[in-house]
Design an enzyme around this catalytic site. Structure first.
Site, PDB file in Angstrom:
ATOM      1  N   LYS A   1       1.691  -3.674   6.863  1.00 51.79           N
ATOM      2  CA  LYS A   1       2.355  -3.586   5.563  1.00 51.79           C
ATOM      3  C   LYS A   1       3.793  -3.093   5.718  1.00 51.79           C
ATOM      4  O   LYS A   1       4.688  -3.497   4.957  1.00 51.79           O
ATOM      5  CB  LYS A   1       1.571  -2.655   4.636  1.00 51.79           C
ATOM      6  CG  LYS A   1       0.174  -3.157   4.282  1.00 51.79           C
ATOM      7  CD  LYS A   1       0.216  -4.420   3.441  1.00 51.79           C
ATOM      8  CE  LYS A   1      -1.165  -4.794   2.931  1.00 51.79           C
ATOM      9  NZ  LYS A   1      -1.160  -5.966   2.050  1.00 51.79           N
TER      10      LYS A   1
ATOM     11  N   THR B   1       0.828  -1.204   0.000  1.00 45.37           N
ATOM     12  CA  THR B   1       0.000   0.000   0.000  1.00 45.37           C
ATOM     13  C   THR B   1       0.860   1.251   0.000  1.00 45.37           C
ATOM     14  O   THR B   1       1.960   1.268   0.574  1.00 45.37           O
ATOM     15  CB  THR B   1      -0.920   0.018   1.236  1.00 45.37           C
ATOM     16  OG1 THR B   1      -1.571   1.304   1.321  1.00 45.37           O
ATOM     17  CG2 THR B   1      -0.140  -0.197   2.513  1.00 45.37           C
TER      18      THR B   1
ATOM     19  N   SER C   1      -2.407   3.429  10.451  1.00 47.73           N
ATOM     20  CA  SER C   1      -3.378   2.520  11.064  1.00 47.73           C
ATOM     21  C   SER C   1      -2.669   1.204  11.347  1.00 47.73           C
ATOM     22  O   SER C   1      -1.537   0.973  10.889  1.00 47.73           O
ATOM     23  CB  SER C   1      -4.571   2.279  10.136  1.00 47.73           C
ATOM     24  OG  SER C   1      -4.185   1.454   9.043  1.00 47.73           O
TER      25      SER C   1
ATOM     26  N   TYR D   1      -3.546  -1.642  10.118  1.00 48.46           N
ATOM     27  CA  TYR D   1      -3.407  -2.269   8.793  1.00 48.46           C
ATOM     28  C   TYR D   1      -2.144  -1.786   8.102  1.00 48.46           C
ATOM     29  O   TYR D   1      -1.343  -2.594   7.598  1.00 48.46           O
ATOM     30  CB  TYR D   1      -4.638  -1.960   7.936  1.00 48.46           C
ATOM     31  CG  TYR D   1      -4.378  -2.069   6.455  1.00 48.46           C
ATOM     32  CD1 TYR D   1      -4.250  -3.315   5.848  1.00 48.46           C
ATOM     33  CD2 TYR D   1      -4.237  -0.924   5.668  1.00 48.46           C
ATOM     34  CE1 TYR D   1      -3.991  -3.418   4.491  1.00 48.46           C
ATOM     35  CE2 TYR D   1      -3.979  -1.020   4.304  1.00 48.46           C
ATOM     36  CZ  TYR D   1      -3.853  -2.263   3.729  1.00 48.46           C
ATOM     37  OH  TYR D   1      -3.585  -2.368   2.385  1.00 48.46           O
ATOM     38  N   HIS D   2      -1.937  -0.468   8.043  1.00 50.83           N
ATOM     39  CA  HIS D   2      -0.749   0.068   7.388  1.00 50.83           C
ATOM     40  C   HIS D   2       0.519  -0.360   8.117  1.00 50.83           C
ATOM     41  O   HIS D   2       1.571  -0.582   7.490  1.00 50.83           O
ATOM     42  CB  HIS D   2      -0.831   1.593   7.300  1.00 50.83           C
ATOM     43  CG  HIS D   2      -1.909   2.089   6.395  1.00 50.83           C
ATOM     44  ND1 HIS D   2      -3.086   2.625   6.863  1.00 50.83           N
ATOM     45  CD2 HIS D   2      -2.003   2.100   5.040  1.00 50.83           C
ATOM     46  CE1 HIS D   2      -3.851   2.966   5.838  1.00 50.83           C
ATOM     47  NE2 HIS D   2      -3.218   2.657   4.723  1.00 50.83           N
TER      48      HIS D   2
END
Length: 449
Positions: free
Chosen positions: A237, A193, A231, A233-234
């Protein structure tokens, strides 16, 4: 005559070089800005490959699997169907009706699709089965989509935070460890991302993964671009990126990491061949991207909900271009003993407020500003280099060209399946954001309509 012939050849080569020039994205006018040519030297292979697609039943995984199959690659989907289970958990189905994965593959084969198969496997928990499967199938490439992909869901509560970390980080490590244990030379293509870079104003163009810097004492070196996750989620990554660096350095695993923008669009030339092949369309506050939410609201003729000032700039790419980029990466693996290859997989950038205006101008729908559920800068610039993919032939679909078709053919067609109570955000980055939303008059007005 020989001199003129040589001059003409030089002119032709210069013309081709100009036409193949690369691009950087500038958000202010939705145009591509020419850059100097990249030094990327990769062999473009057209030989069909055996490809395992992890998470191949999901929003990006399914159309990519069909695209690769359509291009002649042998595709095997591994998936634990977790995204379908989360639909049940959240009480919100895809706007588009989804056939089972077994039915999808049956239909694809019936209409003449190439090799495509499915195996149920949980990347986080089924490690021994994964190792054995790799040894048996000996794939050329593994495409890794198998991660919890929604930033809002990852911030919903402590349970979802832990799930996102456990699922994403353990899954990626299991994959890399399994490849090492298999003893095979497998190229990993990972869907990352743009959020690994963060969305603060960078003060310049974001390069593709690496920065050339000068250390104290005037020593030049190249480093991985600093991570700045917004976040959980980030964050996963960013941790993926570090794992790729380690396994690449320590074990020589070849990795291509794709830092992708927000994906928009639903169907591709493959998914439109039969209604049962249709891709999912998420519109809810957790999984629906900003554009999908706008499209759904426009179809229902309710105001588009912009978070905060609308000054946040984001990168976008159409789902068809995601599939094309994946195949470009598959056909152009990094050479052995080379560093992790990183591409910025984006087509254009745009402020969220300008995106709302674009949709509003095309549909006549109004715009409403809500308190931002996220902890982020109210405004930011975003200039991104995407020259590697452009050098390798990507000619992306733009928002300006494809938006209206998406409103009419998807959001409008299936609007009766929409649960309006699921559109507003229900996940907040911290208590302050939740408190602000509770007092937000525009949100209260939206809920009452």
């Amino acid at each position: 005559h020989i001199t003129m012939f040589i001059i003409n050849i030089i002119i032709l080569l210069l013309s081709l070089l100009y036409q193949c020039n690369t691009f950087s994205i500038v958000n202010k006018n939705l145009q591509l800005k020419p850059l100097k040519s990249s030094n990327l030297l990769m062999s473009t292979s057209i030989k069909p490959k055996k490809v395992i697609v992890l998470g191949g039943d999901g929003f990006c995984g399914w159309p990519t699997s069909l695209y690769l199959s359509d291009k002649g690659h042998e595709v095997i989907i591994l998936d634990n169907l977790s995204r379908r289970k989360i639909d049940v958990e959240l009480g919100c189905d895809s706007l588009t009706p989804l056939a089972s994965i077994e039915e999808r593959i049956k239909v694809w084969k019936k209409i003449g699709g190439n090799n495509l198969s499915f195996k149920y496997l949980d990347l986080q928990h089924d490690y021994a089965e994964l190792v054995q499967f790799l040894k048996e199938e000996k794939p050329d490439t593994v495409v890794h989509f198998a991660e919890q992909r929604a930033a809002p869901y990852s911030m919903k509560d402590s349970r979802r935070k832990r799930y996102t970390i456990d699922n994403n980080v353990s899954g990626t490590n299991n994959l890399l460890s399994a490849i090492v244990e298999s003893g095979l030379d497998i190229h990993v293509v990972h869907l990352g991302t743009m959020g690994v870079y963060g969305y603060g104003t960078s003060g310049g163009e974001i390069p593709e993964g690496y920065l050339d810097v000068i250390l104290p004492g005037g020593r030049p070196t190249t480093i991985l671009h600093p991570a700045y996750p917004g976040s959980i989620y980030h964050l996963t990554k960013c941790l993926d990126a570090l794992m790729f660096q380690f396994y690449n350095k320590n074990d020589g695993i070849r990795v291509t990491d794709l830092h992708q923008g927000i994906v928009w669009g639903t169907n591709t030339p493959q998914t439109v061949r039969d209604e049962r092949l249709i891709n999912r369309f998420d519109y809810d506050g957790d999984y629906g991207t900003v554009l999908n939410r706008f499209l759904m609201q426009a179809a229902l003729n309710i105001p588009l909900t912009v978070y905060g000032t609308g000054g946040q700039t984001r990168a976008f790419i159409h789902i068809s271009d995601t599939a094309r980029c994946i195949e470009i990466a598959i056909n152009n693996p990094p050479p052995s003993n080379s560093k992790v290859e990183i591409f910025n997989q984006v087509a254009e950038t745009l402020r969220v407020g300008d995106l709302a205006k674009l949709v509003s101008d095309k549909t006549g729908c109004g715009v409403r500003f809500l308190a931002n559920p996220r902890k982020e800068d109210a405004e930011n610039e975003l200039e991104v280099s995407n020259k590697k993919f452009c050098n390798l032939g990507l000619n992306p679909i733009t928002l300006e060209l494809g938006l209206l078709d998406e409103v009419v053919n998807i959001a409008g067609k299936y609007q009766s399946r929409c649960d309006k109570t699921k559109v507003l955000p229900s996940s907040f980055w911290n208590k302050a954001r939740a408190d602000a939303a509770a007092k937000d008059e525009a949100r209260i007005e939206e809920k009452n309509e």
